[in-house]
Design an enzyme around this catalytic site. Structure first.
Site, short mmCIF file in Angstrom:
data_model
loop_
_atom_site.label_atom_id
_atom_site.label_comp_id
_atom_site.label_asym_id
_atom_site.label_seq_id
_atom_site.Cartn_x
_atom_site.Cartn_y
_atom_site.Cartn_z
N ASN A 169 -18.98 33.05 92.16
CA ASN A 169 -18.37 33.46 90.90
C ASN A 169 -17.85 32.23 90.17
O ASN A 169 -18.03 31.10 90.64
CB ASN A 169 -17.26 34.49 91.15
CG ASN A 169 -16.20 33.97 92.11
OD1 ASN A 169 -15.53 32.98 91.84
ND2 ASN A 169 -16.07 34.64 93.26
N PHE A 173 -3.81 38.67 93.19
CA PHE A 173 -4.27 38.41 91.83
C PHE A 173 -5.32 39.45 91.46
O PHE A 173 -6.11 39.88 92.31
CB PHE A 173 -4.86 37.01 91.71
CG PHE A 173 -3.83 35.94 91.48
CD1 PHE A 173 -3.77 35.25 90.29
CD2 PHE A 173 -2.89 35.65 92.47
CE1 PHE A 173 -2.80 34.27 90.07
CE2 PHE A 173 -1.92 34.67 92.27
CZ PHE A 173 -1.88 33.99 91.06
#
Length: 398
Positions: A209, A322
């Protein structure tokens, strides 16, 4: 409260300069060693004698005036300062520092400093909203300079809007928070995960990613700066680890899972910043896969969910997660907070300019288990990291 701390207060030429007298007075009463630097325009609003009478130190107004002691003043002040506060900060001084200009004592001292520098902007609302000024603020914020948001209200010029100088009490409270950070994590141990993971397809290709690791590394550095012992478990990134952290480099989600699960019991606080791949290939080819036909089908299997597994066993430890989202930010973040037994989740919309992967700033919402929420404006990732750590202490202290 601030005994042993040295604060340099930079006063610029604006009508709010008279309020800086109270800032200096409050800091002095708290025990800080306060030094004042005034720009040439500032002395047109307030006499240097006023500040000198309160802080009991010479007030510097001219870079070339005869020094009171034999020292290179902008260097000595920059070295001894624990914090530089520029209040009021005009568009001019913000622009100077953003442009690397050092042509007076204040801008030169800021340029020579390695301590935190806090700007407290105060100006006409149209000036504050000017894209050039906003660009300069964003540039400095991305470099780690601190900013207090101005208030909205009636200006001295008769207009109303955002740009009003905060109250001296509010500014001093903010300063106390910054200065307290220097040792408030002493004795605590923090485990931080950062960066992406890579899931191999063959010896050449992998699934990953866009995570750069900047946010996780900022959390690790901020914790170190505040006295914590830090272990950083990081995926592949192009960042130098912060000095002082025990850094373990991993590649895949399984690697990161194994390292975290064998280590977590030794830590007080777990901060899961890493963007861990949700899936990996069932089979990894030993040789590079060659093109054959129009399509390639990969069979994927779910990776272990590190945060979810920690949530089951974390016990008394505080865990922060997160949530990087592209839609339904609050709902998705709240779901993650509950399902993974987190104490707080840091949610950000990665589609916003100035937030997300690769950039030096972030725009986040801090959502706690009790349902409370703190919305932060665009800030440097280092400043976001400190705000996260501030709230961790709040949770820890009940």
């Amino acid at each position: 409260m601030l005994k042993g701390k040295t604060v340099v207060v930079g006063v610029c030429g604006g009508i709010a300069a008279y309020k800086s007298v109270e800032i200096v007075s409050r800091l002095n009463k708290l025990g800080a060693d306060v030094h004042v630097i005034m720009t040439a325009n500032a002395v047109k609003f307030v006499a240097p004698l006023t500040f000198r009478s309160i802080c009991h130190n010479p007030v510097i107004t001219d870079m070339f005036e005869e020094p009171k002691v034999w020292d290179i003043q902008h260097i000595s002040l920059a070295q001894k300062a624990d914090l530089i506060v520029v209040a009021p900060a005009t568009a001019n001084i913000i622009g100077k520092v953003a442009g690397g200009i050092a042509d007076d004592m204040l801008s030169t001292t800021i340029m020579a400093a390695d301590c935190p520098v806090l700007f407290v902007p105060a100006m006409n609302n149209k000036m504050y909203e000017n894209p050039i000024v906003q660009g300069n603020i964003n540039k400095l914020a991305s470099l780690g300079y601190l900013f207090m948001e101005p208030e909205t209200g009636l200006m001295a010029c008769g207009t109303s809007g955002k740009g009003r100088f905060p109250s001296p009490e509010t500014i001093v409270d903010y300063v106390k928070g910054i200065l307290k950070r220097s040792s408030d994590y002493e004795g605590l141990k923090i485990l931080v995960t950062a960066g992406p993971t890579r899931e191999p397809i063959d010896p050449v290709r992998y699934i990953s990613n866009h995570s750069s690791g900047k946010m996780g590394y900022a959390v690790a550095k901020a914790a170190l700066d505040r006295g914590a012992a830090v272990k950083l478990v990081t995926g592949p990134v192009n960042i130098t680890p912060p000095t002082g952290a025990e850094t373990i480099c991993v590649t895949s989600a399984v690697d990161m899972y194994n390292e975290v699960m064998k280590s977590y019991e030794s830590f007080d606080i777990l901060v899961m910043v890493a963007a861990v791949a949700d899936y990996r290939c069932v089979t990894v080819s030993e040789k590079k896969i060659k093109k054959s036909g129009e399509n390639l089908t990969l069979e994927l299997v779910k990776n272990p969910d590190i945060a979810a597994e920690l949530g089951k066993v974390k016990g008394h430890r505080i865990m922060i997660g997160f949530s990087a989202e592209t839609d339904n930010l609050l709902d998705n973040a709240a779901s993650k907070l509950a399902s993974k037994n987190m104490d707080m989740v840091v949610a950000n919309d990665v589609t916003l300019e100035g937030a997300g992967f690769g950039v030096d700033t972030n725009i986040v919402k801090l959502i706690k288990r009790d349902g409370s929420r703190i919305d932060l404006p665009v800030m440097s990732k280092e400043d976001v990291a400190h705000r996260i750590l501030d709230e961790v202490l709040s949770i820890r202290n009940g």
